[in-house]
Design an enzyme around this catalytic site. Structure first.
Site, PDB file in Angstrom:
ATOM      1  N   ARG B  43      35.082  68.223  43.427  1.00 44.86           N
ATOM      2  CA  ARG B  43      35.251  66.767  43.507  1.00 44.86           C
ATOM      3  C   ARG B  43      36.518  66.372  42.751  1.00 44.86           C
ATOM      4  O   ARG B  43      36.612  66.592  41.539  1.00 44.86           O
ATOM      5  CB  ARG B  43      34.038  66.050  42.891  1.00 44.86           C
ATOM      6  CG  ARG B  43      32.713  66.306  43.622  1.00 44.86           C
ATOM      7  CD  ARG B  43      32.648  65.555  44.920  1.00 44.86           C
ATOM      8  NE  ARG B  43      31.419  65.763  45.664  1.00 44.86           N
ATOM      9  CZ  ARG B  43      31.348  66.452  46.815  1.00 44.86           C
ATOM     10  NH1 ARG B  43      32.418  67.007  47.344  1.00 44.86           N
ATOM     11  NH2 ARG B  43      30.197  66.566  47.438  1.00 44.86           N
ATOM     12  N   ARG B  70      52.324  44.319  45.973  1.00 49.55           N
ATOM     13  CA  ARG B  70      51.474  45.490  45.743  1.00 49.55           C
ATOM     14  C   ARG B  70      52.203  46.661  46.355  1.00 49.55           C
ATOM     15  O   ARG B  70      52.116  46.904  47.562  1.00 49.55           O
ATOM     16  CB  ARG B  70      50.091  45.256  46.345  1.00 49.55           C
ATOM     17  CG  ARG B  70      49.278  44.238  45.579  1.00 49.55           C
ATOM     18  CD  ARG B  70      49.218  44.548  44.088  1.00 49.55           C
ATOM     19  NE  ARG B  70      48.096  43.882  43.429  1.00 49.55           N
ATOM     20  CZ  ARG B  70      47.675  44.197  42.206  1.00 49.55           C
ATOM     21  NH1 ARG B  70      48.300  45.108  41.489  1.00 49.55           N
ATOM     22  NH2 ARG B  70      46.645  43.565  41.673  1.00 49.55           N
ATOM     23  N   ALA B  82      43.659  39.109  37.893  1.00 44.97           N
ATOM     24  CA  ALA B  82      42.922  40.299  37.455  1.00 44.97           C
ATOM     25  C   ALA B  82      43.792  41.146  36.549  1.00 44.97           C
ATOM     26  O   ALA B  82      45.012  41.005  36.536  1.00 44.97           O
ATOM     27  CB  ALA B  82      42.490  41.117  38.662  1.00 44.97           C
ATOM     28  N   GLU B 103      48.614  35.380  33.913  1.00 45.64           N
ATOM     29  CA  GLU B 103      49.043  35.366  35.315  1.00 45.64           C
ATOM     30  C   GLU B 103      49.174  33.955  35.897  1.00 45.64           C
ATOM     31  O   GLU B 103      49.967  33.737  36.811  1.00 45.64           O
ATOM     32  CB  GLU B 103      48.066  36.187  36.179  1.00 45.64           C
ATOM     33  CG  GLU B 103      48.078  37.667  35.812  1.00 45.64           C
ATOM     34  CD  GLU B 103      47.419  38.566  36.848  1.00 45.64           C
ATOM     35  OE1 GLU B 103      46.757  38.036  37.778  1.00 45.64           O
ATOM     36  OE2 GLU B 103      47.563  39.783  36.736  1.00 45.64           O
ATOM     37  N   GLU B 145      56.423  42.199  31.409  1.00 46.23           N
ATOM     38  CA  GLU B 145      57.848  42.328  31.720  1.00 46.23           C
ATOM     39  C   GLU B 145      58.098  42.731  33.178  1.00 46.23           C
ATOM     40  O   GLU B 145      59.069  42.279  33.786  1.00 46.23           O
ATOM     41  CB  GLU B 145      58.464  43.374  30.765  1.00 46.23           C
ATOM     42  CG  GLU B 145      59.967  43.312  30.669  1.00 46.23           C
ATOM     43  CD  GLU B 145      60.500  44.456  29.797  1.00 46.23           C
ATOM     44  OE1 GLU B 145      61.734  44.637  29.778  1.00 46.23           O
ATOM     45  OE2 GLU B 145      59.688  45.146  29.166  1.00 46.23           O
ATOM     46  N   GLU B 147      55.980  42.258  35.765  1.00 45.77           N
ATOM     47  CA  GLU B 147      55.074  41.527  36.654  1.00 45.77           C
ATOM     48  C   GLU B 147      55.749  40.244  37.148  1.00 45.77           C
ATOM     49  O   GLU B 147      56.242  39.456  36.326  1.00 45.77           O
ATOM     50  CB  GLU B 147      53.823  41.094  35.863  1.00 45.77           C
ATOM     51  CG  GLU B 147      52.593  41.926  36.094  1.00 45.77           C
ATOM     52  CD  GLU B 147      51.382  41.345  35.339  1.00 45.77           C
ATOM     53  OE1 GLU B 147      50.268  41.712  35.689  1.00 45.77           O
ATOM     54  OE2 GLU B 147      51.546  40.531  34.409  1.00 45.77           O
TER      55      GLU B 147
END
Lengths: 184, 184
Positions: B43, B70, B82, B103, B145, B147
């Site tokens: 796994r 994204r 989030a 955010e 920084e 984002e």
């Protein structure tokens, strides 16, 4: 299907990239990117072939769920039937039919596409395509060699209670229930 | 919180394991496991610190969403605010307050836990804890920084249309909307 869009104030542009790890299941990439302010950063992520998941609705309205061990979380989980696309290029409904049949033994006459979701846009490109399946008839379950799966049907009330109590916590399943609700 | 459970007909037992890749963001593990029929398999999975996500509800009922690039999906996406837990051990509501503030700039008087979800139980242990935030007041956004985030409020009707049209396809956001719906 998902609708991608671009925004010059937010876009990150690929400068270079490399394969970090190429496993049986996981393929890790690391790219250098140009940020919207011109600075540079790195982005690590998982390449995934994509998957399908199916809400199987019995004639009496109950929903068929499967339970299986999810090793990363060290628990057994209730989920809707699902499976990975073969090489990412398989027909979505064919894949949904195969996974429903393998995991539950059910075959369905009526198929409806609900929506597609990005499960973890921060660290993988996985997209799961969600379907509703109705007109179900029961046949024999025939799972993969290393798959062990239990099957049981639940009413909507039972499913909502399971979500509220933390007993059904699989994101793709909850997304599919929501899509069914808003596309009634 | 999620409720883990065990089932001797389905459980997979760890035999041994190793760290495959320890990156900035991604930590890849590969374990050898004993299957329910006594055979062995491998796994591969990603260890993740967990995260929180918040549905910010304005006094007029509109929902505040963020849009950001994204990179793994090569698109800009609409999502609820989030962020990852610091080292997995941070207080969940503290993390939710910080991410909402960073955010979107909003601070909230009323917080309610909705549910927790497993985003990708097949290949990671990520759990996202979902909250509703009300009594919002606007302050200044202060992102990390690297984002770059846009903020906009939408009505429920607009959000449902965006989901149906494939313009909002983030799993954690759709799960949070469903949890709000069934916990009204």
């Amino acid at each position: 299907m998902i609708k991608k869009f671009s925004d010059k104030d937010l876009d990150e542009i690929r400068i270079s990239g490399k394969d970090i790890y190429d496993g049986c299941l996981l393929h890790v990439m690391k790219d250098r990117v140009k940020l919207p302010d011109g600075k540079e950063s790195e982005r690590e992520f998982i390449r995934h072939p994509g998957a399908v998941a199916v809400v199987p609705v019995l004639d009496d309205g109950r929903i068929v769920l499967v339970k299986q061990c999810r090793y990363p979380l060290n628990t057994v989980m209730w989920e809707i039937p699902a499976g990975k696309l073969d090489h990412g290029a398989e027909n979505l409904e064919d894949c949904a039919r195969r996974e429903l049949s393998e995991e539950t033994g059910y075959e369905a006459k009526e198929w409806r596409f609900l929506c597609s979701i990005a499960t973890t846009p921060g660290f993988s490109d996985e997209i799961i395509h969600l379907f509703e399946a109705k007109g179900l008839t029961a046949h024999a379950q025939h799972t993969d060699e290393d798959e062990f799966i239990g099957v049981q049907a639940f009413t909507w009330e039972e499913i909502n209670n399971m979500i509220c109590r933390g007993e059904l916590f699989d994101a793709k399943s909850i997304c599919a229930f929501h899509a069914l609700e808003i596309k009634k």
